[in-house]
Design an enzyme around this catalytic site. Sequence first.
Site, short mmCIF file in Angstrom:
data_model
loop_
_atom_site.label_atom_id
_atom_site.label_comp_id
_atom_site.label_asym_id
_atom_site.label_seq_id
_atom_site.Cartn_x
_atom_site.Cartn_y
_atom_site.Cartn_z
N GLY A 223 0.74 -1.14 0.20
CA GLY A 223 -0.05 -0.08 -0.05
C GLY A 223 0.75 1.22 0.03
O GLY A 223 1.98 1.18 -0.20
N ASN A 224 0.21 2.30 0.22
CA ASN A 224 1.08 3.72 0.23
C ASN A 224 0.56 4.57 1.39
O ASN A 224 -0.72 4.16 2.02
CB ASN A 224 1.15 4.14 -0.93
CG ASN A 224 -0.34 4.61 -1.66
OD1 ASN A 224 -1.08 5.22 -0.91
ND2 ASN A 224 -0.46 4.10 -2.71
N ARG A 225 1.17 5.75 1.53
CA ARG A 225 0.57 6.32 2.81
C ARG A 225 -0.40 7.51 2.49
O ARG A 225 -0.46 8.27 3.40
CB ARG A 225 1.83 7.20 3.43
CG ARG A 225 2.77 5.95 3.79
CD ARG A 225 4.10 6.80 4.17
NE ARG A 225 3.81 7.81 5.41
CZ ARG A 225 4.67 9.01 5.62
NH1 ARG A 225 5.79 9.21 4.86
NH2 ARG A 225 4.28 9.72 6.62
N SER A 226 -0.98 7.48 1.27
CA SER A 226 -2.07 8.25 0.82
C SER A 226 -3.40 8.15 2.18
O SER A 226 -3.76 7.44 2.26
CB SER A 226 -2.84 8.06 -0.13
OG SER A 226 -3.67 8.94 -0.82
N ALA A 290 -3.74 7.82 -5.13
CA ALA A 290 -2.02 7.34 -5.09
C ALA A 290 -2.17 5.89 -5.67
O ALA A 290 -2.61 5.05 -4.88
CB ALA A 290 -1.53 7.56 -3.75
#
Length: 428
Positions: A223-226, A290
């Site tokens: 995943g990502n930090r958005s 993102a």
Amino acid sequence: MHVVLGVTGGIAAYKVALLLRLLKESGHDVTVVPTQSALRFVGEPTWAALSGRPVATDVWTDVHDVPHVRIGQSADLVIVAPATADLLAKAAAGLADDLLTNTLLTARCPVVMAPAMHTEMWEHPATQDNVATLSARGVHIVPPASGRLTGADTGPGRLPEPEELFAVCERELARAAAPSDQTAGGDPAAASTADPRADLAGLRVVVTAGGTREPLDPVRFLGNRSSGKQGVALAAAARDRGADVTLVLAHGEVDPPTGVDVVSVSTALELKTATETAVAGADVVIMAAAVADFRPAHYADRKIKKTHDPGDPDAAPTIELVRNPDILAGLVTQRGSTPRPLIVGFAAETGDDTGSVLDLGRAKLERKGCDLLVVNEVGTDKTFGRDDNTVHILRRGQHEPVADLGPAGKDVIAHGILDAVVAAVTTG
Ligand code: C5P
């Protein structure tokens, strides 16, 4: 049209003389309402000569004419430029201790405010809260530009150029003059709370937001930090400005706003399908999500065991990745040479040896071929998950950004981005 030009006590008052001239040259009647502190920067004769009208400076002159009520009531537009931190605080609190604050309470027309002050004052939570309150009430806040301030210092807080403020005034007046389906015959209570900036009325806007998750096994994902906050703020702002909004929402920390169609997705491929479906017949697509560039090549139906190799209990698996499609670039290709939808991309950049954040943004705009690119600088303590943001908006075919916004709350940034969208839709 009758424009009220409120001027408050900031050095940028001198730039507003040019705004007055532009308004007059385009045929508007302008009543200048300077505060007492504004008059210390630019005197009454300048305002009187340029406006060709007496200058209204206090509530005690011509009392028989009830100026503290009449000026606001008869205005087609009120613009306050520069708007100091003090004026923003008074307006947010509903104070009425001089002619300008009285005028703001009696005006029922569109109101534009262009804050200008030192960076520290602009970034102070009190100022940001006041701006958010005014923005939520429908005041069109033109975010300050970054650049040289009064002295040698630089930063966000500069009054945008008079031509830019003039363009905002013209758009607000044109919008106010256009017949609106929103209020005609509608519920008056709803009409009075609707955002007076209905400049996206009749347009279909698709916003993607949040971060995708690429599953590895039933319990793990990449995943990502958005946080999804900027995208969700954009969807809410577009809704408030009259658009019919579809929000394609991946994972994040915030709930979707009411009054928009929400399509929930998880992976990049799901986001691609949902966006391509939503985009049919849309006027504007804003790709704030993102999207993961890569996904695991293989999905394990069962949880991958820590000790997957009996011969080597310390072995760790190697995860093979494959590229995800670039959804934004795909939308540009799919659109071909037609002007719609207007496509807005986002670029989160850190800057590196190969170029500054803006250089990297320009190269990305070229590569992706979208119409506008919102470039934000990211780092461990910047942008992700925060409530404020700083962005530069690049437009295809133009070297310099069309706007430098922030630091400001993500709702204020959202409106600044939509201003650039409206300008691009209007000018083609
Ligand atoms: O190339 P980069 O990921 O920096 O580009 C960011 C922009 O492209 C964002 O608008 C994002 O929503 C979009 N994007 C996309 N598909 C991808 C990766 C990013 O549409 N696979």
